[in-house]
Design a protein around this motif. Structure first.
Motif, PDB file in Angstrom:
ATOM      1  N   ASP A   1       3.639   1.908   3.299  1.00  0.00           N
ATOM      2  CA  ASP A   1       4.255   2.154   1.964  1.00  0.00           C
ATOM      3  C   ASP A   1       5.667   1.301   1.822  1.00  0.00           C
ATOM      4  O   ASP A   1       6.307   1.606   0.813  1.00  0.00           O
ATOM      5  CB  ASP A   1       4.422   3.812   1.660  1.00  0.00           C
ATOM      6  CG  ASP A   1       5.379   4.145   2.648  1.00  0.00           C
ATOM      7  OD1 ASP A   1       5.860   3.550   3.563  1.00  0.00           O
ATOM      8  OD2 ASP A   1       5.384   5.634   2.615  1.00  0.00           O
TER       9      ASP A   1
ATOM     10  N   LYS B   1       0.050   1.222   0.445  1.00  0.00           N
ATOM     11  CA  LYS B   1       0.629   1.759  -0.661  1.00  0.00           C
ATOM     12  C   LYS B   1       1.995   1.418  -1.092  1.00  0.00           C
ATOM     13  O   LYS B   1       2.873   2.308  -1.756  1.00  0.00           O
ATOM     14  CB  LYS B   1       0.694   3.179  -0.440  1.00  0.00           C
ATOM     15  CG  LYS B   1      -0.738   3.869  -0.192  1.00  0.00           C
ATOM     16  CD  LYS B   1      -0.790   5.422  -0.081  1.00  0.00           C
ATOM     17  CE  LYS B   1      -2.106   6.058   0.079  1.00  0.00           C
ATOM     18  NZ  LYS B   1      -2.212   7.359   0.246  1.00  0.00           N
TER      19      LYS B   1
ATOM     20  N   TYR C   1      -0.456  -0.926  -5.739  1.00  0.00           N
ATOM     21  CA  TYR C   1       0.140   0.246  -6.072  1.00  0.00           C
ATOM     22  C   TYR C   1       1.529  -0.212  -6.818  1.00  0.00           C
ATOM     23  O   TYR C   1       2.552   0.789  -7.079  1.00  0.00           O
ATOM     24  CB  TYR C   1       0.607   1.113  -5.232  1.00  0.00           C
ATOM     25  CG  TYR C   1      -0.956   2.076  -4.733  1.00  0.00           C
ATOM     26  CD1 TYR C   1      -1.171   2.997  -5.486  1.00  0.00           C
ATOM     27  CD2 TYR C   1      -1.632   1.504  -3.749  1.00  0.00           C
ATOM     28  CE1 TYR C   1      -2.326   3.761  -5.312  1.00  0.00           C
ATOM     29  CE2 TYR C   1      -2.925   2.156  -3.492  1.00  0.00           C
ATOM     30  CZ  TYR C   1      -3.165   3.376  -4.071  1.00  0.00           C
ATOM     31  OH  TYR C   1      -4.317   4.032  -3.760  1.00  0.00           O
TER      32      TYR C   1
END
Length: 909
Positions: free
Chosen positions: A359, A380, A401
């Motif tokens: 992420d 992500k 994302y």
């Protein structure tokens, strides 16, 4: 080098031949071919202008085929050689040779590859002869059909790319071919790499393909290597490379999308093996194991590396030094050491991160000055670090994302491809003039949000462009500043409003978003105005939309206007969905207004006016106010109208106020006709011209009385190609004569259409029927269902008719009324799936079910008064699955230990 390659090829060919002679067989090495071989589809068509050096081979094989010196029936002539030498090409050249064509009455080409199944090969033969798709499973039926086409005829059967070395399978195929009863001078031509195949097929004559001579090789090299560059010119360099590889046969079998763009290719076996061999010193897969070891114990001199690990295993920095500084491509499936990787390999050109738990993108990414391709779609990561804007050489960015762009993103002046899986605001891209791919963007009204002006100078955009949130356009004039009319490489444009309220500025915005005339696909969603822009309806629409192939208008509840489409020369697909205010299709839709100017002069001068000349699919869905669809009017200078000459699919769904369809032309190309939930429709314009119709589906049309625009018996004669008929809830449909023998019909569903059932009392002549659903009054059920020998699935019942058949206390199955088991003949020999739906007063199942020898799946539904299932149910040897529903009185089950799948909530006894 050329002499060395030639010597190697000769040596390999001799070794291959000698190995086969002493019984050695080639095997596939798992480390060189990780995937099973794909079936290589071939065909009998070839451009002989590009072939050199095979004249002697053609003459030799042609002589074998036309010779009458063979003693046994169906002699086999084989062409043998290594992969890539041109066996298939030689077979193609012989197949089209004039002398061969004259010698044989019929010629059949079948690509065998590794799928040597007799049933498939016989089906392929039949399809080659008839031009129709055939999927029979019974060998005897297949042979009988082939007898009709080939009995006493001299034919040539080509079996291309044969790998089967099982003599029993070939003997089965040969016996079937002998059963066809063709002329004794019929022959089989086989291409294969294997001498074992030659022996197994008991070859009568064999031609061994040799390598080309030096002279022919030079000529071929000149044809390929020095081909005119003009033949390779395409719109962009990526397509250029693909076309060059196809031109040189390094890639094969290109697959194209709807717009004729190449999407997939296959690599020849030899090229694939050669590529693996050459690249093995450059490409490597490294697995990080539990003790920080790798699959290989030595230093990695890779240029392209796949690094495999998980979040518990972290590679040490000192071990990263074992990987060569020459590394240019890295694929990671873990984030446990992502920052170390970025610090250690600053000269990467391609980085792909494949882990859904990642992420954060480390700030060290900014030091990778040579990075050109970054793919983080499988992560992500929602934000990019500010250092990211230092990647001045970045050309491709793939994200998923991402929520916003970092400040200074416009510094990435070399960015060409920005691929996103969902739309979001892209404020700050107006300087990225090299952008080619920008698939999805979203207009945001707030300060700092993306506005259409940012597209002004992005004239290199190409492919697909999707613009959402158009209700957020703050100034209507900004739509014109986007300059879409100047972006000639955009092929697919999608314009989306997210609001469902009427937009006063919508017409000005859409007017300003006029596309370039090269556009091939246009989709407009939730446009909230009553009219449409002038470039879609006035005479200029022929200039703006002249190359349009597909148009889709969705969820436009206020729109009362439709574009003029009949004159568009390339238009193939029209979809109109939820245009809630459109009431009539008339001259505007057909484009029949008197047009001025040179663009329409040719149309007016023609004796026949052709409207929708290229249209193949027309879908009208949820058109709640459409009540009139007029016939096309004949123009003053025309003698007639040729309407929808190429139409293949017509679908009407929930057009509930339309009572009559117009004349749809000759319908010779129509393959699929679907009419659903059109409550006022009374008649369909079906005629005998429907010679190509394969699927007919009519449902929820309670006022429909007839399918045909002419004599029904005559119209049904044109149904020779139909494969599927579905008639559902057409209560008043009666204008249907008894069904004829439709040899291609494989699926028939008659549900709550008693008028049809009353006419079609016998279905036993439908020899190809495989799937049958009948729901209606048992009084009208066909009486000869047991004659359907190819039927594999049957659903039959009368639960919708409880009131009408309340007194009927038996299930009118074949031989079931008397309940006698004496002299029961085998029936439904192919049936594997059966669903019985009952009604009140039924207390037992029809006993003949127990004699259906192939039955695997049985469903018993809505037998409200059934209390006990018979013991014989658990003794059906082939039964694997039993489903019971809506049998509220059921109290007792038999022994069902043989079942693999039990009814819900029931355990084996």
């Amino acid at each position: 080098m050329a002499h060395e390659v030639k010597n190697i090829m000769v040596s390999l060919e001799e070794a291959f031949k000698e190995a086969n002679q002493i019984g050695l067989r080639a095997v596939e090495l798992t480390n060189t071919r990780p995937n099973p071989r794909e079936i290589r589809l071939t065909h009998p068509f070839v451009d002989d202008t590009e072939i050199v050096g095979r004249d002697d081979d053609i003459s030799s094989v042609k002589g074998m085929l036309t010779s009458s010196n063979y003693k046994k029936d169906l002699p086999v002539i084989t062409i043998v050689g290594m992969g890539g030498q041109g066996k298939t090409t030689l077979a193609q050249l012989v197949y089209k040779n004039d002398a061969v064509v004259r010698h044989f009455g019929e010629r059949i080409w079948v690509c065998v590859s590794e799928d040597f199944k007799v049933e498939r090969l016989l089906n392929e033969m039949l399809q080659s002869l008839t031009g129709k798709k055939v999927e029979m499973t019974n060998w005897e039926a297949l042979v009988k059909e082939l007898q009709k086409k080939l009995k006493e005829k001299r034919y040539l059967l080509v079996l291309d790319d044969v790998w089967n070395e099982n003599p029993e399978e070939w003997e089965s195929m040969r016996n079937c071919l002998l059963g066809i009863g063709g002329s004794k001078e019929s022959k089989i031509m086989v291409t294969t790499r294997s001498d074992v195949v030659v022996d197994v097929m008991r070859t009568s004559d064999c031609h061994r393909l040799r390598i080309l001579s030096d002279e022919s090789s030079c000529i071929l090299l000149e044809k390929i290597a020095f081909a005119e560059e003009s033949s390779l010119q395409v719109e962009d360099i990526g397509s250029n490379y693909v076309n060059m590889l196809l031109q040189r046969s390094l890639l094969q079998n290109p697959e194209k999308d709807f717009f004729n763009n190449i999407t997939h290719c296959k690599m020849h076996d030899l090229v694939h093996d050669f590529s693996l061999c050459v690249s093995k010193i450059y490409c490597f897969n490294m697995e990080v194991e539990s003790h920080d070891q790798t699959a290989a114990g030595n230093d990695i001199e890779a240029v392209h590396l796949l690094l495999i690990s998980d979040k518990q295993k972290r590679i040490k920095k000192e071990n990263l030094k074992r990987i060569s500084s020459k590394l240019r491509t890295l694929i990671l499936n873990s984030s446990a050491y992502l920052e170390d990787i970025l610090e250690s390999f600053r000269y990467l050109s391609t980085l792909i991160v494949q882990n859904s738990e990642v992420d954060v993108l480390p700030t060290a990414i900014g030091d990778m000055k040579l990075l050109r391709d970054l793919d983080i779609t499988d992560t992500k990561i929602s934000r990019l670090p500010d250092s990211f804007t230092k990647l001045y050489n970045l050309q491709t960015l793939r994200v998923d994302y991402l929520e916003e762009l970092p400040k200074g993103f416009e510094n990435l002046i070399n960015l060409r491809n920005f691929n996103m899986s969902r739309e979001f605001s892209l404020s700050g891209i107006r300087q990225l003039t090299n952008l080619r791919t920008l698939s999805e963007i979203r207009v945001v009204r707030e300060v700092g949000g993306f506005q259409l002006e940012e597209l002004e100078h992005l004239d290199n955009l190409r492919g697909e462009l999707k613009i959402g949130g158009l209700e957020g356009v703050s100034r209507p004039e900004s739509a014109g500043k986007a300059n879409l009319w100047r972006k000639s490489n955009i092929q697919k444009l999608e314009l989306i409003w997210d609001s469902n309220t009427e937009d006063r500025n919508g017409i000005e915005i859409l007017e300003g978003l006029k596309p370039h005339s090269n556009l091939k696909s246009l989709t407009i969603v939730r446009f909230q105005c009553s009219s449409i822009p002038s470039w879609m309806v006035t005479k200029n629409h022929l200039l703006v939309l002249c190359n349009l192939v597909k148009i889709e208008l969705r969820k436009m509840p206020y729109c009362k206007q439709i574009p003029s489409l009949g004159d568009l020369p390339c238009l193939q697909v029209i979809t109109m969905n939820q245009l809630g205010s459109v009431k009539c299709f008339g001259s505007e839709f057909y484009g029949c207004t008197n047009l001025d100017g040179a663009s329409s002069s040719n149309i007016h001068e023609a004796a026949v006016t052709t409207l929708f000349p290229a249209l193949r699919e027309l879908d009208l869905l949820h058109m709640r106010e459409l009540c009139k669809w007029s016939d096309a009017m004949i123009r003053s200078n025309s003698s007639s109208v040729n309407l929808f000459p190429l139409l293949e699919e017509l679908c009407l769904f929930r057009v509930q106020k339309l009572d009559l369809l117009p004349n749809l032309g000759d319908q010779k190309c129509l393959r699929r006709l679907v009419i659903m939930d059109c409550k006022k429709l009374t008649r369909l314009p079906i005629s005998k011209e429907l010679v190509s119709l394969q699927k007919l589906e009519i449902s929820l049309c309670p006022n429909l009385t007839s399918l045909f625009s002419e004599d029904a018996d005559e119209a049904l004669q044109g149904f020779g190609s139909i494969e599927s008929i579905n008639l559902v809830a057409c209560f008043n449909l009666v204008g249907v004569p008894e069904i004829p023998s439709l040899q291609s019909l494989r699926e028939l569903k008659i549900i709550v259409c008693d008028g049809v059932l009353a006419s079609w009392t016998r279905l036993g002549t439908l020899t190809s029927l495989e799937d049958l659903d009948i729901y209606g009054s048992p009084r009208f059920w066909p009486t000869d269902l047991q004659d359907l020998t190819r039927l594999t699935s049957l659903k039959i019942g009368g639960c919708y008719y409880e009131d009408h058949d309340e007194a009927l206390d038996y299930f009118p199955w074949h031989d079931s009324k008397s309940g006698s088991n004496n002299n029961i003949q085998p029936c439904f020999v192919s049936l594997t799936s059966l669903k019985l739906t009952g009604w009140r007063n039924l207390k037992s199942l029809p006993e003949p079910i127990q004699y259906i020898s192939a039955l695997r799946d049985l469903t018993i539904d809505s037998f409200a008064d059934l209390e006990v299932l018979p013991e014989w149910l658990g003794k059906i040897p082939s039964l694997e699955s039993l489903t019971i529903s809506n049998c509220k009185s059921l109290k007792q089950l038999p022994n069902l230990n043989n079942l693999q799948h039990y009814p819900s909530g029931i355990a084996p006894i």
